[in-house]
Design an enzyme around this catalytic site. Structure first.
Site, PDB file in Angstrom:
ATOM      1  N   LYS A  17       0.782  -1.232  -0.064  1.00 36.18           N
ATOM      2  CA  LYS A  17      -0.006  -0.013  -0.016  1.00 36.18           C
ATOM      3  C   LYS A  17       0.820   1.191  -0.135  1.00 36.18           C
ATOM      4  CE  LYS A  17      -1.445   1.638   4.244  1.00 36.18           C
ATOM      5  NZ  LYS A  17      -1.280   2.869   4.207  1.00 36.18           N
ATOM      6  N   ARG A  89      -4.262  10.395   4.642  1.00 37.01           N
ATOM      7  CA  ARG A  89      -3.277  11.214   5.055  1.00 37.01           C
ATOM      8  C   ARG A  89      -2.226  11.133   3.957  1.00 37.01           C
ATOM      9  NH1 ARG A  89       1.628  12.053   6.835  1.00 37.01           N
ATOM     10  NH2 ARG A  89       1.818  13.929   8.195  1.00 37.01           N
ATOM     11  N   ASP A 113      -4.507   8.438  10.075  1.00 40.85           N
ATOM     12  CA  ASP A 113      -4.550   7.604  11.112  1.00 40.85           C
ATOM     13  C   ASP A 113      -4.460   8.405  12.558  1.00 40.85           C
ATOM     14  OD1 ASP A 113      -4.686   5.342   9.762  1.00 40.85           O
ATOM     15  OD2 ASP A 113      -2.577   4.621  10.096  1.00 40.85           O
ATOM     16  N   ASP A 302       5.041   0.095  12.009  1.00 45.96           N
ATOM     17  CA  ASP A 302       3.752  -0.380  11.561  1.00 45.96           C
ATOM     18  C   ASP A 302       3.783  -1.838  12.183  1.00 45.96           C
ATOM     19  OD1 ASP A 302       3.171   1.970  10.556  1.00 45.96           O
ATOM     20  OD2 ASP A 302       3.320   0.910   8.483  1.00 45.96           O
TER      21      ASP A 302
HETATM   22  C1  UD1 Z   1       5.001   6.338   6.368  1.00 44.33           C
HETATM   23  C2  UD1 Z   1       4.014   5.296   6.269  1.00 44.33           C
HETATM   24  C3  UD1 Z   1       3.638   4.665   7.772  1.00 44.33           C
HETATM   25  C4  UD1 Z   1       4.895   4.271   8.434  1.00 44.33           C
HETATM   26  C5  UD1 Z   1       5.754   5.207   8.467  1.00 44.33           C
HETATM   27  C6  UD1 Z   1       7.065   5.087   9.203  1.00 44.33           C
HETATM   28  C7  UD1 Z   1       2.804   5.830   4.259  1.00 44.33           C
HETATM   29  C8  UD1 Z   1       1.537   6.054   3.658  1.00 44.33           C
HETATM   30  N1  UD1 Z   1       2.684   5.569   5.697  1.00 44.33           N
HETATM   31  O1  UD1 Z   1       4.303   7.472   7.151  1.00 44.33           O
HETATM   32  O2  UD1 Z   1       2.959   3.487   7.455  1.00 44.33           O
HETATM   33  O3  UD1 Z   1       4.281   4.123   9.662  1.00 44.33           O
HETATM   34  O4  UD1 Z   1       6.049   5.927   7.237  1.00 44.33           O
HETATM   35  O5  UD1 Z   1       7.636   4.016   8.768  1.00 44.33           O
HETATM   36  O6  UD1 Z   1       3.784   5.516   3.622  1.00 44.33           O
HETATM   37  N2  UD1 Z   1       7.874  13.919  11.006  1.00 44.33           N
HETATM   38  C9  UD1 Z   1       7.978  15.111  11.331  1.00 44.33           C
HETATM   39  N3  UD1 Z   1       7.836  16.365  10.416  1.00 44.33           N
HETATM   40  C10 UD1 Z   1       7.714  15.882   9.006  1.00 44.33           C
HETATM   41  C11 UD1 Z   1       7.634  14.427   8.701  1.00 44.33           C
HETATM   42  C12 UD1 Z   1       7.489  13.697   9.409  1.00 44.33           C
HETATM   43  O7  UD1 Z   1       7.986  15.540  12.558  1.00 44.33           O
HETATM   44  O8  UD1 Z   1       7.719  16.915   8.239  1.00 44.33           O
HETATM   45  C13 UD1 Z   1       7.766  12.890  11.980  1.00 44.33           C
HETATM   46  C14 UD1 Z   1       6.331  12.307  12.085  1.00 44.33           C
HETATM   47  O9  UD1 Z   1       5.417  13.067  13.135  1.00 44.33           O
HETATM   48  C15 UD1 Z   1       6.723  10.941  12.696  1.00 44.33           C
HETATM   49  C16 UD1 Z   1       8.171  10.708  11.954  1.00 44.33           C
HETATM   50  O10 UD1 Z   1       8.635  11.745  11.596  1.00 44.33           O
HETATM   51  O11 UD1 Z   1       6.876  10.873  13.884  1.00 44.33           O
HETATM   52  C17 UD1 Z   1       8.117   9.702  11.062  1.00 44.33           C
HETATM   53  O12 UD1 Z   1       7.177  10.086   9.960  1.00 44.33           O
HETATM   54  P1  UD1 Z   1       7.448   9.452   8.520  1.00 44.33           P
HETATM   55  O13 UD1 Z   1       8.647   8.547   8.285  1.00 44.33           O
HETATM   56  O14 UD1 Z   1       7.247  10.887   7.506  1.00 44.33           O
HETATM   57  O15 UD1 Z   1       6.170   8.577   8.153  1.00 44.33           O
HETATM   58  P2  UD1 Z   1       4.827   8.856   7.141  1.00 44.33           P
HETATM   59  O16 UD1 Z   1       5.499   9.138   5.812  1.00 44.33           O
HETATM   60  O17 UD1 Z   1       4.068   9.844   7.399  1.00 44.33           O
END
Ligand code: UD1
Length: 421
Positions: A17, A89, A113, A302
């Site tokens: 996904k 999201r 989520d 995850d």
């Molecule tokens: C993606 C996955 C999700 C998985 C996660 C970590 C998708 C759709 N989702 O989510 O299933 O759990 O990777 O492997 O691919 N953060 C910030 N600022 C930012 C970006 C992120 O503070 O600009 C923080 C987030 O709050 C979080 C952490 O960084 O605590 C990790 O986020 P990120 O790796 O970006 O996860 P997603 O891409 O949202």
């Protein structure tokens, strides 16, 4: 469901996904027809397809065949509405492609989520380094680069998957060279980089902490097969181990689950890589293990809810630590309803394994907690009902059917809490 059965047999996983959605967004970067195969049959893909249609694309999603065909016109819209972004999201991943293609992107600030606060600061900072101005206005994140994007040096504070993807998808069409340090290394990043490279992008280092991109003037549409879903595969590995079963996970890439499979093997499950994927054979009651989530190649956040359920019924005590998302422990209160001995302390959960859980009604709060609670129900005496099961459908096509195929007594009831699209 009624607990008791050990899962036995084989189960298949399809494409991830978390890659399919990004590949769909990445298709915006080239005019013409993109063909994606091995796409999972889940509502999130339906939502992304609708979002892309509203941007002007023609999208055909054949759930039975696992195929998405996209036809991207020369002129596309640049606004992703709240209605769809709220439901998904991951739609924030159109930000990079839109600003690269249109010079402007208006993407509603997402919901999605209920797992911790998920900032967008690294997405914004990265695009700013590439020459965009970024601000929030009336609930929309607006990125503008009317004179086009240029290359830049970016160092992420944390290896964010989403920020790495957005920067990568913007940088491929920016003028000049971009270097992203402390980049995310997930297999889904490697998949997107492979897709973009096929389209004509110049990318080096995807899968390492430093990604180098040399921008090109245009990309062309291609066909691509989505990388296998390592989180779905990991779900089945934990399901087999937790229930004391024996399951071959067909279509899985064991190499993408190294840390998780090593932990299960170290705690008493037998793991074999097969021609078709891998096989997990559990024996008697498994031992508990400590685990801390980390960016790839660490243990995936995850899979954390599945580690909780495993340890809830394992022999001994364990500490599960969440390092990636804040407040991703909503599974714990539901597990306590099933009789688990689990206590949250900051970003740790202390668990003392019990012989069996006891069935009760519980509620899914996100995709993974929902699936994990179903597995908990399989090791609980009597009946367990997981409400808000529509969350599970977002990550797993036909989860209840697959479990029944492995010998579990599970039925999917109609779910009137599902959000309407
Ligand atoms: C993606 C996955 C999700 C998985 C996660 C970590 C998708 C759709 N989702 O989510 O299933 O759990 O990777 O492997 O691919 N953060 C910030 N600022 C930012 C970006 C992120 O503070 O600009 C923080 C987030 O709050 C979080 C952490 O960084 O605590 C990790 O986020 P990120 O790796 O970006 O996860 P997603 O891409 O949202």
């Amino acid at each position: 469901m009624v607990g008791g059965a050990s899962l036995r047999g084989e189960v298949s996983v399809v494409g991830a996904k978390n890659s399919a959605l990004k590949l769909m967004a990445g298709s915006l970067l080239a005019v013409g027809k993109t063909h994606l195969s091995n796409v999972p049959a889940i509502i999130d893909v339906t939502i992304m397809a609708e979002l892309l249609r509203r941007l002007g694309c023609v999208v055909d999603y054949d759930t039975a065949a696992g195929v998405v065909d996209l036809d991207v016109p020369a002129t596309i819209m640049h606004r992703a509405d709240y209605e769809l972004v709220r439901a998904l999201r991951a739609s924030i991943c159109v930000l990079g492609p839109l600003v690269a293609r249109c010079g402007r992107a208006d993407v509603a600030v997402p919901g999605g989520d209920a797992i911790g606060s998920r900032g967008l600061d690294m997405h914004a900072k990265g695009l700013e380094t590439l020459g965009a101005t970024v601000h929030v206005n009336h609930g929309y994140l607006i990125a503008e680069a009317l004179d086009g994007l240029h290359g830049g040096e970016i160092r992420l504070d944390f290896p964010s998957v989403g920020a790495t993807e957005n920067i990568l998808m913007a940088a491929v069409l920016a003028q000049g060279e971009t270097r992203v340090r402390n980049a995310a290394r997930e297999p889904e990043i490697v998949d997107i980089a492979a897709f973009l490279s096929k389209m004509g992008a110049r990318i080096e280092g995807a899968g390492t902490s430093v990604i180098h991109v040399e921008g090109v003037a245009a990309l062309s549409a291609v066909s691509h097969e989505v990388v296998p879903d390592r989180i779905a595969a990991g779900t089945w590995a934990f399901a087999a181990a937790t229930t004391g079963g024996d399951v071959e996970v067909v279509g899985a890439e064991a190499g993408h689950l190294g840390t998780a499979l090593d932990l299960l093997a170290g705690a008493g499950s037998d793991i074999k890589v097969t021609d078709r994927g891998f096989r997990v054979t559990a024996t008697a009651r498994r031992s508990a293990f400590d685990v801390a989530t980390l960016p790839y190649p660490g243990f995936p956040t995850d899979l954390q809810p599945f580690a909780l359920v495993y340890n809830a019924v394992a022999q001994g005590s364990a500490m599960v630590t969440e390092n990636v998302f804040e407040a991703r422990f909503r599974t714990v209160q539901e597990l306590a309803r099933l009789g688990a001995d689990a206590r949250v302390d900051g970003h740790h959960v202390m668990l003392h394994g019990v012989d069996r859980l006891s069935g009760a009604p519980v509620e899914a709060s996100d995709i993974r907690s929902g699936a994990a609670l179903v597995i908990a129900g399989l090791v609980a005496d009597g009946e367990t009902t997981v409400s808000h099961a529509h969350h599970i459908d977002r990550g797993y096509a036909g989860f209840a059917d697959a479990l029944r195929g492995l010998g579990a007594d599970v039925t999917r009831e109609p779910d009137d809490t599902a959000p309407f699209l």
